[in-house]
Design a protein around this motif. Structure first.
Motif, mmCIF file in Angstrom:
data_model
loop_
_atom_site.group_PDB
_atom_site.id
_atom_site.type_symbol
_atom_site.label_atom_id
_atom_site.label_comp_id
_atom_site.label_asym_id
_atom_site.label_seq_id
_atom_site.Cartn_x
_atom_site.Cartn_y
_atom_site.Cartn_z
ATOM 1 N N SER A 78 63.074 70.783 64.409
ATOM 2 C CA SER A 78 63.568 70.235 65.666
ATOM 3 C C SER A 78 62.674 70.705 66.799
ATOM 4 N N THR A 79 62.682 69.912 67.877
ATOM 5 C CA THR A 79 61.993 70.315 69.089
ATOM 6 C C THR A 79 62.906 70.038 70.264
ATOM 7 N N TYR A 80 62.617 70.687 71.378
ATOM 8 C CA TYR A 80 63.494 70.557 72.543
ATOM 9 C C TYR A 80 62.660 70.708 73.807
ATOM 10 N N ALA A 81 63.315 70.615 74.968
ATOM 11 C CA ALA A 81 62.599 70.509 76.237
ATOM 12 C C ALA A 81 61.704 71.703 76.521
ATOM 13 N N ALA A 82 62.087 72.904 76.088
ATOM 14 C CA ALA A 82 61.308 74.100 76.410
ATOM 15 C C ALA A 82 60.059 74.247 75.554
ATOM 16 N N GLU A 83 59.908 73.405 74.536
ATOM 17 C CA GLU A 83 58.711 73.473 73.705
ATOM 18 C C GLU A 83 57.525 72.856 74.447
ATOM 19 N N THR A 84 56.312 73.201 74.011
ATOM 20 C CA THR A 84 55.119 72.614 74.610
ATOM 21 C C THR A 84 54.478 71.634 73.645
ATOM 22 N N ALA A 85 53.771 70.662 74.198
ATOM 23 C CA ALA A 85 53.087 69.677 73.372
ATOM 24 C C ALA A 85 52.021 70.335 72.494
ATOM 25 N N VAL A 86 51.345 71.347 73.032
ATOM 26 C CA VAL A 86 50.301 72.047 72.274
ATOM 27 C C VAL A 86 50.893 72.711 71.040
ATOM 28 N N ASN A 87 52.016 73.421 71.216
ATOM 29 C CA ASN A 87 52.656 74.087 70.077
ATOM 30 C C ASN A 87 53.157 73.082 69.048
ATOM 31 N N PHE A 111 64.604 69.221 47.762
ATOM 32 C CA PHE A 111 64.352 70.455 48.504
ATOM 33 C C PHE A 111 64.254 70.171 49.994
ATOM 34 N N ALA A 112 64.689 71.137 50.786
ATOM 35 C CA ALA A 112 64.488 71.091 52.238
ATOM 36 C C ALA A 112 63.601 72.274 52.621
ATOM 37 N N LEU A 113 62.545 71.994 53.341
ATOM 38 C CA LEU A 113 61.616 73.016 53.819
ATOM 39 C C LEU A 113 61.836 73.165 55.313
ATOM 40 N N ARG A 114 62.097 74.393 55.758
ATOM 41 C CA ARG A 114 62.322 74.640 57.190
ATOM 42 C C ARG A 114 61.007 74.897 57.902
ATOM 43 N N MET A 115 60.960 74.457 59.148
ATOM 44 C CA MET A 115 59.786 74.693 59.981
ATOM 45 C C MET A 115 60.223 74.698 61.436
ATOM 46 N N ASP A 116 59.646 75.584 62.234
ATOM 47 C CA ASP A 116 59.899 75.593 63.678
ATOM 48 C C ASP A 116 58.768 74.879 64.401
ATOM 49 N N SER A 117 59.074 74.334 65.554
ATOM 50 C CA SER A 117 58.129 73.488 66.275
ATOM 51 C C SER A 117 57.019 74.265 66.967
ATOM 52 N N ASP A 118 57.047 75.598 66.861
ATOM 53 C CA ASP A 118 55.943 76.383 67.442
ATOM 54 C C ASP A 118 55.277 77.305 66.425
ATOM 55 N N ASP A 119 55.641 77.173 65.154
ATOM 56 C CA ASP A 119 55.036 77.985 64.104
ATOM 57 C C ASP A 119 53.978 77.176 63.362
ATOM 58 N N VAL A 120 53.190 77.856 62.536
ATOM 59 C CA VAL A 120 52.065 77.216 61.843
ATOM 60 C C VAL A 120 52.107 77.592 60.366
ATOM 61 N N CYS A 121 52.063 76.590 59.487
ATOM 62 C CA CYS A 121 52.021 76.825 58.038
ATOM 63 C C CYS A 121 50.596 77.053 57.569
ATOM 64 N N GLU A 122 50.431 77.916 56.585
ATOM 65 C CA GLU A 122 49.174 77.980 55.863
ATOM 66 C C GLU A 122 49.027 76.700 55.031
ATOM 67 N N ARG A 149 52.784 81.416 59.917
ATOM 68 C CA ARG A 149 52.460 82.220 61.099
ATOM 69 C C ARG A 149 53.478 81.880 62.172
ATOM 70 N N VAL A 150 54.212 82.902 62.612
ATOM 71 C CA VAL A 150 55.349 82.726 63.508
ATOM 72 C C VAL A 150 54.952 83.119 64.926
ATOM 73 N N ARG A 151 55.084 82.183 65.851
ATOM 74 C CA ARG A 151 54.754 82.449 67.244
ATOM 75 C C ARG A 151 55.865 83.297 67.871
ATOM 76 N N SER A 152 55.486 84.350 68.537
ATOM 77 C CA SER A 152 56.461 85.237 69.154
ATOM 78 C C SER A 152 56.012 85.564 70.571
ATOM 79 N N GLY A 153 56.857 86.315 71.290
ATOM 80 C CA GLY A 153 56.514 86.674 72.661
ATOM 81 C C GLY A 153 57.577 87.566 73.274
ATOM 82 N N THR A 154 57.236 88.170 74.380
ATOM 83 C CA THR A 154 58.161 89.072 75.071
ATOM 84 C C THR A 154 59.439 88.352 75.468
#
Length: 265
Positions: A2-11, A83-94, A200-205
């Motif tokens: 899923s994606t939502y308003a706070a996500e960025t197009a780049v991510n 099967f269902a594979l989960r993915m976040d809209s700001d993370d990156v799969c190998e 690879r999971v994007r994180s931040g303060t």
């Protein structure tokens, strides 16, 4: 996904590209747009809907954002695969993520949820961290009594198992994945974690700050009490883990980030 308003197009573009570039591509991508998003994200979505590397993208638009748990349940309703594979809209799969996880799932039909190790990286240039977890089912369940050792965006799960427990619950806010894993364990679902970084999971303060404060702490306490009532925790475990996480959620955001780092390498 899923994606939502706070996500960025780049991510979003980086995340989708990592799925489209898989050595074994998915049969279907289910993208839930959780409320209105900006033109940049819409352009990315339009680009990948026309990308023939994956023939079937199911695009579901929700008129208003209601959070990840609701979006995931809506997405699950539109998944047609085994099967269902989960993915976040700001993370990156190998590139070999699906190939590795799917091969393990097919070779071990008794295992219904397969996760992986992950690397947490920061856009602000801070050093990345490796999140490691035990591999075997029994060790994972023991660890889950104390903390969530499964990376939500790393899991591949048999869709039937998700549906059998009713999918996600919105009861505990951002703990929806932890709550799901415990209910799956109590339903007899077997876990395995592949000891290899495949996400690879994007994180931040800001993320660490959001996972603290009084409101979050109260939800955490209610969640632990529910785990006790369901039989997942005993009295000693309830007291110890509630005291530990109450302190953890109420400390400053910067200190919480350092404490997070202690459970990574």
């Amino acid at each position: 996904m899923s994606t939502y308003a706070a996500e960025t197009a780049v991510n979003l573009k980086a995340s989708l590209e990592s799925l489209y570039a898989q050595t074994v591509p998915p049969d279907q991508i289910v993208l839930v747009v959780d409320g209105p998003v900006d033109r940049g994200q819409e352009d990315v979505i339009a680009q990948y809907r026309n990308d023939r590397r994956i023939l079937h993208m199911s695009l579901i638009r929700l008129p208003k954002s209601r959070g990840l748990a609701n979006a995931m349940n809506v997405g699950l309703e539109n998944c047609y695969g085994e099967f269902a594979l989960r993915m976040d809209s700001d993370d990156v799969c190998e590139p070999d993520r699906i190939e590795v996880q799917l091969a393990y799932a097919r070779a071990h039909p008794e295992i219904s949820l397969i996760g992986t190790w992950s690397e947490e990286f920061y856009d602000d240039g801070a050093p990345s961290h490796l999140k490691v977890s035990p591999a075997s089912h029994d060790a994972i369940v023991r660890a889950l009594r104390w903390r969530n050792v499964l990376v939500h965006s790393s899991i591949l799960v048999r869709a039937e198992a998700l549906r059998r427990v009713g999918g996600y619950r919105e009861t505990y806010g951002k703990l929806e994945d932890y709550d799901l894993f415990i209910r799956l364990a109590q339903a007899g679902v077997k876990f395995h974690i592949i000891p290899k970084v495949l996400v690879r999971v994007r994180s931040g303060t800001e993320q660490r700050i959001r996972r603290g404060g009084l409101a979050y702490c109260i939800k955490e306490i209610r969640f632990r009490i529910d785990c006790f009532r369901s039989g997942f925790l005993n009295v000693r475990q309830l007291v110890m883990v509630t005291a530990m996480y109450t302190t953890f959620r109420l400390v400053s955001g910067q200190l919480r980030r350092r404490l997070y780092s202690l459970v990574r390498t």
